[in-house]
Scaffold this active site. Structure first.
Site, short mmCIF file in Angstrom:
data_model
loop_
_atom_site.label_atom_id
_atom_site.label_comp_id
_atom_site.label_asym_id
_atom_site.label_seq_id
_atom_site.Cartn_x
_atom_site.Cartn_y
_atom_site.Cartn_z
NE ARG A 119 28.13 -16.78 49.47
CZ ARG A 119 29.39 -16.44 49.77
NH1 ARG A 119 29.61 -15.30 50.38
NH2 ARG A 119 30.39 -17.22 49.43
CG ASP A 178 34.44 -18.71 52.83
OD1 ASP A 178 33.30 -19.13 53.04
OD2 ASP A 178 34.91 -18.53 51.69
NE ARG A 198 14.47 -37.93 56.02
CZ ARG A 198 14.33 -39.24 56.20
NH1 ARG A 198 15.43 -40.00 56.31
NH2 ARG A 198 13.14 -39.79 56.29
N GLY A 222 36.93 -10.75 49.70
CA GLY A 222 37.67 -11.86 50.26
C GLY A 222 39.07 -11.98 49.70
CG MET A 231 28.39 -22.14 51.92
SD MET A 231 27.78 -20.54 51.34
CE MET A 231 27.15 -21.00 49.74
#
Length: 318
Positions: free
Chosen positions: A291, A156, A282, A108, A198
């Site tokens: 991942r 991402d 919730r 990344g 994420m």
């Protein structure tokens, strides 16, 4: 330089991402096809700059049957040693001693930033190593330049210059699968679920997951919300319930912020919904499941199936 006299190293760094193994396999087998010797660096930059050198030659069979495996067969780490100039000099020395001056880095933003830094400092690092007696002048001259290729590997999808990074689509599928699974129980109990996904400071996964999963509302870092966002959100959710919907799903990116720059948490969203709508709510955080491996259903054309296409030899490594 003649490709058949070249040596190439490949490493994965930073956070792991699905399809990193597929990328490693592609690099290794393409290089071998061209007659280039390939070396895998284990544990990311730590395998170059850490206390122990972790550089291992790779052959064709070393990357067999890794296409559908999540994570990275080479391992990964966030190297503190490589962040220091002394660590990068050690990395350059170890590569030169192996005769390597071509590197493929799969990772990344931080990983590719480190690759650029190593590239820019390479000649200076070798000069320092020669002056310190750590390399001979002949070794430094033979490998005076380095070629580094960066392969964006990040769930991402926050790297400019690429449409979709390695691992992004697989992470998105995990998010959509989670939303689909939650919708069944949410409908049964007329509940609202808040799903935190994420993405660090990039809202791609949250936005794409909300669209593909049919969520009712999404909070993104790229579009900070105003001070009245709780009422605006609950007005939209309430309208859906009034129209006959038995459930609501709100997706929150982990980097979501309000207009003042303060973070918006899944717990804060849940509290707003319960306070303003009275819905039983919730919070679900798929976390590092995003991942993990995505396993397709076995078919006659899948390497996981017992049945292989008739034209594929049974002994062919996959």
């Amino acid at each position: 330089m003649n490709p058949r006299s070249a040596r190439l190293a490949v490493l994965t760094s930073g956070g792991d991402a699905q399809a990193m193994n597929a990328a490693i396999r592609a690099v290794v087998r393409t290089a071998l096809h061209l007659g280039v010797e390939v070396f895998g660096v284990h544990e990311g930059y730590d395998g170059l700059a850490g206390a122990t050198e972790r550089i291992e030659q790779l052959g064709w069979d070393d990357v067999s049957r890794v296409l559908d495996r999540g994570g990275t067969m080479l391992g990964t780490a966030r190297s503190t040693a490589f962040r220091e100039r002394a660590g990068r000099r050690l990395a350059a020395i170890r590569l030169v001693r192996k005769g390597i001056d071509r590197i493929v880095v799969i990772g990344g933003d931080g990983s590719l930033t480190g690759a650029l830094l190593l590239h820019d400092e390479w000649s200076q690092l070798l000069a320092e190593a020669v002056a310190a007696g750590e390399l001979s002048a002949a070794e430094a001259e033979r490998h005076g330049g380095v070629v580094i290729v960066g392969v964006p590997g990040s769930i991402d999808n926050d790297l400019p210059g690429t449409d979709v990074a390695v691992g992004t689509d697989s992470a998105l599928r995990q998010i959509v699968d989670a939303i689909d699974a939650l919708e069944a129980t949410a409908t049964s109990h007329q509940r609202t679920f808040v799903v935190e996904v994420m993405g660090r400071n990039c809202g791609y996964l949250a936005a794409a997951g909300a669209i593909a999963g049919g969520a009712d509302y999404v909070l993104l870092p790229e579009t900070p919300v105003g001070p009245d966002w709780q009422h605006e959100m609950c007005t939209l959710l309430g309208a859906g319930r009034a129209a006959g919907r038995r459930n609501s799903v709100v997706v929150v990116a982990e980097g979501a912020r309000n207009a003042a720059g303060a973070p918006i948490t899944a717990g804060e969203v849940r509290a707003a919904i319960e306070r303003l709508l009275g819905d039983e709510t919730r919070v679900t955080v798929p976390g590092h499941v995003q991942r993990g491996e995505c396993r397709a259903r076995p078919t006659a054309w899948s390497p996981r199936s017992w049945v292989l296409p008739p034209h594929v030899p049974r002994s062919m490594p996959i």
